[in-house]
Write an enzyme that holds these catalytic residues in place. Structure first.
Site, short mmCIF file in Angstrom:
data_model
loop_
_atom_site.label_atom_id
_atom_site.label_comp_id
_atom_site.label_asym_id
_atom_site.label_seq_id
_atom_site.Cartn_x
_atom_site.Cartn_y
_atom_site.Cartn_z
N HIS A 133 0.83 -1.21 0.00
CA HIS A 133 0.00 0.00 0.00
C HIS A 133 0.86 1.26 0.00
O HIS A 133 0.50 2.28 0.61
CB HIS A 133 -0.99 -0.03 1.17
N GLY A 147 -6.51 -14.68 -6.59
CA GLY A 147 -7.00 -13.75 -5.58
C GLY A 147 -6.37 -13.95 -4.22
O GLY A 147 -7.03 -13.88 -3.19
N GLY A 189 -3.16 -12.51 -3.35
CA GLY A 189 -2.10 -11.54 -3.07
C GLY A 189 -0.81 -11.80 -3.83
O GLY A 189 0.23 -11.24 -3.49
N LEU A 190 -0.87 -12.66 -4.87
CA LEU A 190 0.33 -12.96 -5.65
C LEU A 190 0.20 -12.46 -7.09
O LEU A 190 0.90 -12.92 -7.99
CB LEU A 190 0.63 -14.47 -5.65
N SER A 191 -0.72 -11.53 -7.31
CA SER A 191 -0.86 -10.88 -8.63
C SER A 191 -1.36 -11.79 -9.73
O SER A 191 -0.88 -11.72 -10.87
CB SER A 191 0.47 -10.29 -9.10
N SER A 246 -4.11 -11.57 -11.29
CA SER A 246 -4.77 -10.83 -12.38
C SER A 246 -3.76 -10.07 -13.23
O SER A 246 -3.84 -10.08 -14.46
CB SER A 246 -5.88 -9.92 -11.85
N GLU A 280 -6.98 -3.54 -15.37
CA GLU A 280 -7.50 -3.96 -14.07
C GLU A 280 -8.68 -3.07 -13.67
O GLU A 280 -9.71 -3.54 -13.19
CB GLU A 280 -6.38 -3.86 -13.03
N ASP A 290 2.19 -4.72 -9.03
CA ASP A 290 2.06 -6.06 -9.58
C ASP A 290 2.58 -6.12 -11.01
O ASP A 290 3.32 -7.03 -11.40
CB ASP A 290 0.58 -6.50 -9.56
N TYR A 301 -10.06 -1.66 -0.88
CA TYR A 301 -8.82 -1.14 -1.47
C TYR A 301 -9.03 0.32 -1.89
O TYR A 301 -8.20 1.19 -1.58
CB TYR A 301 -8.44 -1.99 -2.69
C1 GLA Z 1 -2.62 -4.91 -4.77
C2 GLA Z 1 -2.55 -3.80 -5.82
C3 GLA Z 1 -1.15 -3.18 -5.83
C4 GLA Z 1 -0.69 -2.77 -4.43
C5 GLA Z 1 -0.92 -3.91 -3.45
C6 GLA Z 1 -0.65 -3.50 -2.03
O1 GLA Z 1 -1.80 -5.97 -5.14
O2 GLA Z 1 -2.84 -4.32 -7.11
O3 GLA Z 1 -1.13 -2.08 -6.72
O4 GLA Z 1 -1.30 -1.58 -4.02
O5 GLA Z 1 -2.24 -4.41 -3.50
O6 GLA Z 1 0.69 -3.18 -1.89
#
Ligand code: GLA
Length: 347
Positions: free
Chosen positions: A18, A102, A104-106, A108, A136, A148, A197
């Site tokens: 963040h 979904g 937290g490992l990107s 998408s 996105e 990401d 978010y």
């Molecule tokens: C998600 C968002 C990123 C980033 C993280 C938190 O992965 O896609 O842009 O803000 O949360 O660090």
């Protein structure tokens, strides 16, 4: 007709969450889990199947009209990339992914970048990352930063990436050879991540309107923010940016103990100031920190569920999957890429 294989890695953020949407700094790695799209470019429609999710995407090209109710849902990311990438060439193929979705490992961003490369969108790496970021928002309305997408597009083997989101400078930092990076799934699927978010990001923007860019502010400035919630969000960003620099320095001097301490402080700040942790994530971090050889652990990515990242000494945790049922020992890998395939080649 061109047969291609496009691969885009996922990422795990070691520290600095963040901070991207506030113009701060982060320290992610691109990982050896990701999305691969194999198929043939050409024709006048996109036809894709996924080995991970149900449904078949059939999308006449060029993409027109509202994509927000397109099915299957993962197809919205592909449609957004095709539309914003301005391509009208079709594609027939398959999507393979070994990333948890979904979590937290990107997953998408990895799908978006692999799709852009597979479709032949002709952009440099930074533009590719920006396209995936815009996709996105277009696909699911999440106003994400560039963490990401840049991680996937600029990964460097055996290195973390120190990313400064104010300048977009990316500095590779070598990982010590005696450190292992583990990702453990909490088992908790993320919920309401999109709206929560956006709300967190809006609080950071409110703080920026008062203090100016948060990475340049100091905790002493926080008294100027009247709203206690906005003040806490800003406190997280200001202190997290300082921790990222400290953690990069610790890596450079092979000080994994110091690195781990920054990770733990980061988790506590995401829990207390940014309020994106959950009791399950907190308990998992505690559990990992109790194991011998674990230097640090923290939630990774947006939070609200998903994965925890841990940095350990060699062999400290034999089987990461045994902790909760789903876990991985990950390596830092190079960037997303597309390669032509010969007729006989498969994955
Ligand atoms: C998600 C968002 C990123 C980033 C993280 C938190 O992965 O896609 O842009 O803000 O949360 O660090």
């Amino acid at each position: 007709m061109t047969r291609v294989r496009a691969h885009a890695p996922g990422r795990v953020n070691l520290i600095g969450d963040h901070t991207d949407h506030a113009g701060g700094v982060s320290l992610p790695i691109a990982i050896d889990l990701g999305t691969t799209i194999v198929g043939t470019r050409g024709g006048d429609a996109i036809d894709l199947r996924s080995d991970r999710a149900d449904g078949h995407l059939h999308l006449p090209m060029p993409v027109r009209g509202d994509i927000s109710s397109l099915e299957p849902v993962w197809g919205r990311y592909v449609a957004a990339v095709a539309e914003l990438g301005g391509t009208s060439v079709g594609f027939v193929g398959e999507v393979h992914s070994d990333l948890p979705l979904g979590a937290g490992l990107s997953s998408s961003a990895s799908l978006e970048i692999a799709a852009a490369l597979a479709l032949g969108v002709d952009l440099d790496r930074l533009e590719l990352a920006r396209l995936a970021q815009a996709a996105e928002f277009r696909a699911v309305g999440v106003p994400c930063g560039l963490l990401d997408q840049l991680s996937s597009a600029f990964g460097v083997a055996d290195h973390a990436l120190l990313i400064d989101f104010a300048t977009l400078a990316i500095t590779p930092v070598q990982l010590p050879s005696d450190c292992e990076i583990l990702v453990i799934h909490s088992g908790e699927e993320r919920t309401l991540a999109g709206s929560a978010y956006a709300e967190r990001r809006a609080a950071c923007e409110a703080a920026t309107a008062i203090l100016g860019p948060l990475p340049a502010a100091s905790p002493d400035d926080l008294d100027r923010i009247a709203d206690p919630v906005v003040r806490r969000r800003a406190h997280h960003v200001i202190t997290e940016c300082a921790r990222v620099h400290g953690a990069a320095e610790a890596l450079r001097s092979d000080d994994l103990t110091a690195f781990g301490a920054h990770m733990v402080a980061s988790h506590n700040s995401l829990r207390d100031d940014f309020e994106v942790s959950t009791p399950t994530l907190d308990a998992l971090v505690e559990r990992l920190l109790d194991l011998p050889g674990v230097f640090g652990a923290r939630l990774t990515g947006a939070g609200f569920g998903g994965c925890v990242v841990a940095v350990t000494g060699p062999g400290a945790i034999d089987e990461p999957a045994a902790i909760t049922g789903r876990g991985w020992r990950v390596r830092a890998v190079g960037p997303a890429a597309v390669t032509p395939l010969h007729a006989s080649e498969q994955l």
